[in-house]
Structure formats: C-alpha cells, structure tokens
Enzyme design. Structure first.
Site, PDB file in Angstrom:
ATOM      1  N   ARG A 117       0.968  -1.109  -0.010  1.00 40.38           N
ATOM      2  CA  ARG A 117       0.184  -0.217  -0.286  1.00 40.38           C
ATOM      3  C   ARG A 117       0.643   1.200   0.641  1.00 40.38           C
ATOM      4  O   ARG A 117       1.327   0.922   0.867  1.00 40.38           O
ATOM      5  CB  ARG A 117      -1.322   0.442   1.101  1.00 40.38           C
ATOM      6  CG  ARG A 117      -1.797   1.199   1.018  1.00 40.38           C
ATOM      7  CD  ARG A 117      -3.119   0.877   2.222  1.00 40.38           C
ATOM      8  NE  ARG A 117      -4.277   0.032   2.171  1.00 40.38           N
ATOM      9  CZ  ARG A 117      -5.116  -0.815   2.508  1.00 40.38           C
ATOM     10  NH1 ARG A 117      -5.282   0.696   3.806  1.00 40.38           N
ATOM     11  NH2 ARG A 117      -5.858  -1.433   2.538  1.00 40.38           N
ATOM     12  N   SER A 145      -8.584   0.760   0.238  1.00 40.81           N
ATOM     13  CA  SER A 145      -9.556   0.721   0.990  1.00 40.81           C
ATOM     14  C   SER A 145      -9.800   2.356   1.416  1.00 40.81           C
ATOM     15  O   SER A 145      -9.778   2.954   0.298  1.00 40.81           O
ATOM     16  CB  SER A 145      -9.216   0.413   2.089  1.00 40.81           C
ATOM     17  OG  SER A 145      -9.967  -0.288   3.313  1.00 40.81           O
ATOM     18  N   ASP A 166     -16.936   2.165   3.290  1.00 42.27           N
ATOM     19  CA  ASP A 166     -16.068   2.958   2.725  1.00 42.27           C
ATOM     20  C   ASP A 166     -15.917   2.479   1.629  1.00 42.27           C
ATOM     21  O   ASP A 166     -16.920   1.985   1.483  1.00 42.27           O
ATOM     22  CB  ASP A 166     -14.448   2.249   3.986  1.00 42.27           C
ATOM     23  CG  ASP A 166     -13.948   0.691   3.758  1.00 42.27           C
ATOM     24  OD1 ASP A 166     -14.821   0.369   3.681  1.00 42.27           O
ATOM     25  OD2 ASP A 166     -13.363   0.583   4.003  1.00 42.27           O
ATOM     26  N   ASP A 209     -14.020   0.182  -0.676  1.00 43.64           N
ATOM     27  CA  ASP A 209     -14.365  -1.109  -1.365  1.00 43.64           C
ATOM     28  C   ASP A 209     -14.954  -2.173  -0.598  1.00 43.64           C
ATOM     29  O   ASP A 209     -14.819  -2.764  -0.090  1.00 43.64           O
ATOM     30  CB  ASP A 209     -13.274  -1.484  -0.921  1.00 43.64           C
ATOM     31  CG  ASP A 209     -11.951  -1.830   0.614  1.00 43.64           C
ATOM     32  OD1 ASP A 209     -12.829  -1.157   1.406  1.00 43.64           O
ATOM     33  OD2 ASP A 209     -11.724  -3.003   1.017  1.00 43.64           O
ATOM     34  N   ARG A 235     -16.324  -2.418   5.376  1.00 39.11           N
ATOM     35  CA  ARG A 235     -16.715  -1.541   6.014  1.00 39.11           C
ATOM     36  C   ARG A 235     -17.436  -0.981   6.466  1.00 39.11           C
ATOM     37  O   ARG A 235     -18.284  -0.501   5.439  1.00 39.11           O
ATOM     38  CB  ARG A 235     -15.347  -0.756   6.525  1.00 39.11           C
ATOM     39  CG  ARG A 235     -14.078  -1.540   7.411  1.00 39.11           C
ATOM     40  CD  ARG A 235     -13.263  -0.287   7.558  1.00 39.11           C
ATOM     41  NE  ARG A 235     -11.721  -0.562   8.671  1.00 39.11           N
ATOM     42  CZ  ARG A 235     -10.932  -0.923   7.270  1.00 39.11           C
ATOM     43  NH1 ARG A 235     -10.658  -1.095   5.878  1.00 39.11           N
ATOM     44  NH2 ARG A 235      -9.657  -1.073   8.211  1.00 39.11           N
ATOM     45  N   THR A 278      -4.149  -7.651  16.155  1.00 40.23           N
ATOM     46  CA  THR A 278      -5.681  -7.089  15.494  1.00 40.23           C
ATOM     47  C   THR A 278      -5.300  -7.284  14.356  1.00 40.23           C
ATOM     48  O   THR A 278      -3.838  -7.480  13.564  1.00 40.23           O
ATOM     49  CB  THR A 278      -4.371  -5.238  15.319  1.00 40.23           C
ATOM     50  OG1 THR A 278      -4.618  -4.990  17.128  1.00 40.23           O
ATOM     51  CG2 THR A 278      -5.143  -4.627  15.016  1.00 40.23           C
ATOM     52  N   LYS A 320     -13.392  -8.952   6.864  1.00 36.43           N
ATOM     53  CA  LYS A 320     -14.933  -8.440   7.174  1.00 36.43           C
ATOM     54  C   LYS A 320     -15.501  -7.877   6.012  1.00 36.43           C
ATOM     55  O   LYS A 320     -14.820  -8.010   4.345  1.00 36.43           O
ATOM     56  CB  LYS A 320     -14.188  -7.045   7.330  1.00 36.43           C
ATOM     57  CG  LYS A 320     -12.874  -6.651   6.782  1.00 36.43           C
ATOM     58  CD  LYS A 320     -12.547  -4.530   7.814  1.00 36.43           C
ATOM     59  CE  LYS A 320     -11.358  -4.287   6.509  1.00 36.43           C
ATOM     60  NZ  LYS A 320      -9.474  -5.616   6.905  1.00 36.43           N
TER      61      LYS A 320
END
Length: 593
Positions: A54, A152, A303, A305, A308, A380, A420
């Site tokens: 990214r 994202s 969001d 993409d 979320r 995480t 997610k």
C-alpha cells in the site's frame, strides 16, 4: 560516482517499465538531473507485508505502479513454487482508483498476465467489485491465491495490493517475509507484459450470484423487512459499494435506501472528502444532511472498497455516530441470541464462538461468557481473525464461529467470507434495526439495554500522526527502556498503578512467571498493552498502513446511574494524562488529527 549509479539505475527502471506515464516521469527527473528524488524512489521499495502493498501511485520502486506489481506477482509465483503449491489458480479483483494511466484496473490486468504467463488459471472480477467478493471468490473458485487491488479508505493518491491465501484470509507470517525474499530475487520482468488487456476468465457475475446466494441465508425475517419502520440513507464514500449494497437490500426485501447523490458513484478523486474513511470526524456530514432532508432516522456508510460499515442514528435532535465497538457488540450479541433461539440448550453451553481483536472492546467477551458461548481474541487485523475462525471451524470437534470483529468498523458474520464484509454487515444490521423500530425502540436505546444487562463498557480510541519513523521507534524504545540498557517499563502513569503490561512487539508479559507472552509477536509493528488498577486498559500501536500511532482505551463501569457523557469524560481525562506521559506528543512533534 553516486550520481552516475543513480542515472544507471534510472535507465534500468525505464527498460523494465511498460507504462509510458511512469517512464516519462523518470525521464523528466533524469533531464532535470534530480538525483535526490531519483535516489528516493529507486533505492527504496514499498514494503510487502501481511497487508500486501500500500502506498501512493507514481513512478519508482517505492510507489504503486505496474512494474512494482509485476515484480511482486513474480515473487508470489516463485514462493508458490517453493512450497510446492500444485493448485495453479488465482482470482483478482480491483476498484476504481487511478492516477493518469496507472489504475487499479491496469495493475490487476498486469497481475493477471504475469500469472497467465506461468500457466495459471486466472479469474478476473472485472467490474469494480468490493473487497469481500475476492475473499469469497478464493474459496468459491478453490484458488490458491486471491488479490484485490485497492487502497480501501486511504487518500485518493494511494493504492494497494492485498493478498489472500487459499483459506480466503489475508496472509499471515511467514508468508509475507518469504514472498518479499522472492520479490527481491525476481526484479527483472520475465517477459513483456500487457497492462491494458488480458485473457483471464471473467467471473464477476458468477461470483456475485454465488455470494448473494450465501448472503440470503442470513435473513431471518425477509417477509417483514419491508414494513417501512425506518428510513435509511446510504453513502458509498465515492467507492464501489452502491451497486452491490442496493442488490443486497433487494435480496433481504428491505425498503429502498435513500442514496447520497454526491457520494454514491465510484469517483477516484473522492471530491467531497479529503480522507474517504467513515471513521474520520465529519466523514458522514453530507450523508446526515441528506438524511435530514429525507426524514431518515439512520445513516449507513461503507468505506470505498465496502469491507467496512459505519452507522449513525438521529437521537433526539442530533446525529449519534456509533463506534466500531458499539456496532460490533450489537451485531455480536444479535448473532448469539439468534443462535440460542435456533439451538436450544438446557446446559447454557454452546459449541459456538465469537471473536474480536485485542484492541476491541472487552464487552463482547462478557456477553459471550454470560450467554454460554466461547470467546477468542486475536492480534490486530482481520488476517488473524480470519485464520483463527478457519482453525476453529476445522477443529475436532468443530466450533461454529458466529461472528468476529475489530473496532475499526470491520465485521464478519457467519462463514461467507473469512474477512471483514461491510455488505453482509449492513443488511443483517438493517434487519435488526427494522425489528427494533417496529417494536418502538432505537439502536441507541438497544445499546443502552445491553449496557444495563452486561455492564457499561466505555471506549475511547484515537491517534496521533507521526511522520518520522525514527521518532516512532524512539518513542516505543523509551517506553520499554527508560534510558536503561535492559527492559525497564514504568509501573505508574498518571498517578495510577499499572497491573499488567503485554508487549506484543517483543513478546513480553508482566503477568506470567517467565514473562513470555502467549500470542504471536509482531516485531515489525509496535504494540504495547497496559492494564491499570482503576480498571482502564490502554493499548498503544502503530498503524501498518498509515503514519499514525493509535491508542485504544476502555473502562468498564458496573454503576450505570452516571450518564454516558460523564463516564466518557472521566475516561478521556485519564487517558490524556497517560498519552502525555507515554508518547510525549509535543516533545516528539506528534500531530493531532
């Protein structure tokens, strides 16, 4: 001599590159003899990690572009060869981001063509798909790898290259390090690749239909979903979500959404927001304005993409935006109660579980244990949640994983995907919202009812920008060593005793006899967890994709007579002192959002 080496490297880059736009940018820098810029973009590479790649689009090895994708894809293929992966199939999707002729589409196409050159069966989702579709397609099409080209919720100049393994989850260590090794050994393109067209097999409609078939099974009361109990506005934050969320609402028989006109079409300029992240303050302001004009009581947002979900509700005369923890608790408890109604048990003990990341609220654990369900937390990131879910489902005896979430607005319901998914979360939550409004209550009141039953967990999460990596490293070094040669954590912050320290970066746990942590360590990411004698938890960690030091805090109150605002004020006041002493924002030049 150094200048000559830089120019040589620049010409090597030009010979390797295939995009006239990025070639022209390198040529411009050569003509200007801009050695400093050339050195910065040619002698550093974008880091490949568990989140893939990214970074900003542009020319150079430290940017997102077709050449970097060629090199990365070649590295992935060589790693698959090393581990003797016989399943030579891959699925690739992309979103709408672009910078001149660099785009998510062009990078997806060139990735397809690298795989095709090595005899892979390559499937392409070619119609601006949500990220969850790729995670779903990996398992549905039985691929060894999945790739999604997206940044994202990052700013418009960024793009990304997210990698999924055969289980449909994002990769975890040591895959990232092994792929990095092979990338560095295969920097020379094996052949000339096309970045504008491909012979990959198009699977968009088939995958979408299969996804919707699985999604439809999550509806409990389709026949009553369209009773118009509440009007809901929707924003895609200039991303890809609208088309797919509208179809999902039709599938669940929900009443049509009120779409936010200025934000519902894919737009690579993200022209109404500087930062297309629904977590950011003010991100939903346009959506709530449209909601007010149309008498909507609820706003939902994906969001860009669509992995979320954010939610806001009109409470009295103002809009209340729910945190990721609040929505996670609401969805998790809802899945637990649905499961109990379908699986009666006299023992109040179920072979089923819910999961959350360690930076998420501890309230879901309390709910699970109270209701007789298993609870697991992970490091995480959904890569850990997805892989743990798969492990539990494949255990003996198998465990039904009902739900998993992380506080950054990421939720996974059932086993449709191992990542997610903002689409499934939206339609399932809307079904609950419709039920609540039909029974003359609201999301906000329902949340308070959960607090009354399980305890009031008050969370406060925020971050500071740290634009200098060396500064960030020094901050966490000081927390650990306090000018000593050996570990020397402070035991008091803000006049309050620390009862537990868990340092995920180095594997330290103050609560065990040998001080060894029973979680995977993350040496490339900073993360320290503190528990205080007043019941407060504070977690400090660096972001893997942004120049941020994030902090996650929570306090549980059994006394629910105090107002939420008072409890939150108490928490924020305490945390402010802890942050001042640990991160020293002014001294270290940290910037508030």
């Amino acid at each position: 001599l150094m200048d000559e080496l830089v120019i040589i490297e620049a010409n090597k880059y030009i010979k390797r590159d295939i995009n006239p736009y990025t070639i022209s940018k390198i040529n411009e820098l050569i003509q200007l003899n801009d050695i400093i810029t050339l050195k910065s973009i040619l002698f550093q590479r974008l880091s490949f990690g568990t989140a893939g790649l990214r970074g900003p689009m542009g020319a150079g090895y430290n940017k997102m572009n077709e050449l970097v994708i060629i090199q990365t894809t070649q590295g992935i293929i060589k790693y698959l060869e090393e581990i003797n992966e016989n399943n030579k199939s891959v699925v690739i999707g992309y979103d709408h981001r672009e910078l001149d002729s660099i785009s998510s589409k062009s990078m997806a196409i060139v990735g397809c063509n690298v795989f095709l050159s090595q005899g892979y069966q390559v499937y392409l989702l070619n119609d601006l798909v949500p990220t969850p579709f790729v995670a779903f397609a990996v398992k549905y099409l039985k691929c060894s790898v999945g790739i999604m080209v997206t940044a994202s919720h990052n700013p418009k100049q960024d793009n990304g290259f997210k990698v999924y393994w055969s289980n449909g989850s994002q990769i975890i260590p040591p895959h990232d390090l092994n792929i990095t090794r092979h990338i560095n050994e295969n920097l020379e393109p094996w052949q000339l690749y096309d970045y504008q067209s491909t012979n990959a097999i198009i699977k968009t409609n088939e995958v979408a239909n299969a996804y919707y078939n699985e999604l439809s099974k999550l509806s409990r009361c389709r026949e009553t979903n369209n009773n118009n109990a509440v009007k809901i506005a929707y924003t895609a934050m200039h991303g890809v979500g609208t088309r797919w969320i509208v179809k999902s609402f039709e599938l669940f028989n929900h009443s049509p959404l009120i779409l936010v006109p200025s934000q519902c079409d894919p737009d690579p300029t993200f022209h109404t927001v500087s930062y297309p992240n629904p977590e950011e303050k003010g991100a939903l302001s346009i959506a709530t304005s449209i909601a007010d004009l149309n008498n909507c009581r609820v706003v939902i947002a994906n969001d860009p993409d669509a992995d979320r979900l954010a939610v806001a509700e009109k409470v009295d005369d103002h809009w209340y935006t729910f945190t990721g923890n609040e929505i996670g608790v609401i969805l998790g408890q809802n899945e637990i109660i649905k499961y109990k109604s379908n699986h009666p048990s006299s023992s109040n003990s179920y072979q089923a579980a819910v999961l959350a990341s360690i930076v998420s609220s501890r309230m879901l654990k309390s709910i699970a244990l109270t209701e007789g369900f298993q609870y697991y937390d992970t490091l995480t990131g959904f890569k850990w949640l997805g892989n743990k879910s798969t492990e539990l489902r494949q255990s003996d005896p198998p465990v039904d994983v009902l739900f998993s979430y992380e506080e950054a607005l990421g939720y996974c319901i059932s086993d449709i995907v191992a990542d997610k998914d903002g689409i499934s979360a939206a339609v399932v939550l809307t079904e609950l919202i419709n039920y609540l409004y039909t029974n003359n209550t609201t999301i906000y009141q329902h949340l308070n009812d959960l607090y009354t039953k399980y305890g009031r967990y008050v969370s406060y999460n925020s971050y500071l920008f740290s634009y200098n990596n060396a500064t960030t490293e020094r901050i966490f070094h000081n927390i650990r060593y306090q000018n000593s040669d050996s570990l020397n954590y402070k035991r008091v912050y803000n006049n309050t005793t620390i009862t537990s320290i868990k340092d995920i970066t180095i594997g330290y746990d103050s609560t065990t006899i040998d001080n060894q942590l029973d979680l995977p360590i993350t040496p490339d990411n900073q993360m320290i967890m503190f528990e205080f004698s007043n019941g407060c938890s504070v977690i400090l960690r660096t972001s893997g994709t942004e120049p941020k030091i994030k902090y996650y805090t929570e306090m549980v109150y059994r006394d629910t007579t105090s107002s939420s605002s008072d409890l939150l004020f108490n928490l924020i006041s305490f945390v402010a002192g802890v942050i001042e002493e640990t991160l020293e924002p002014q001294i270290n030049g940290l910037v508030k959002p």
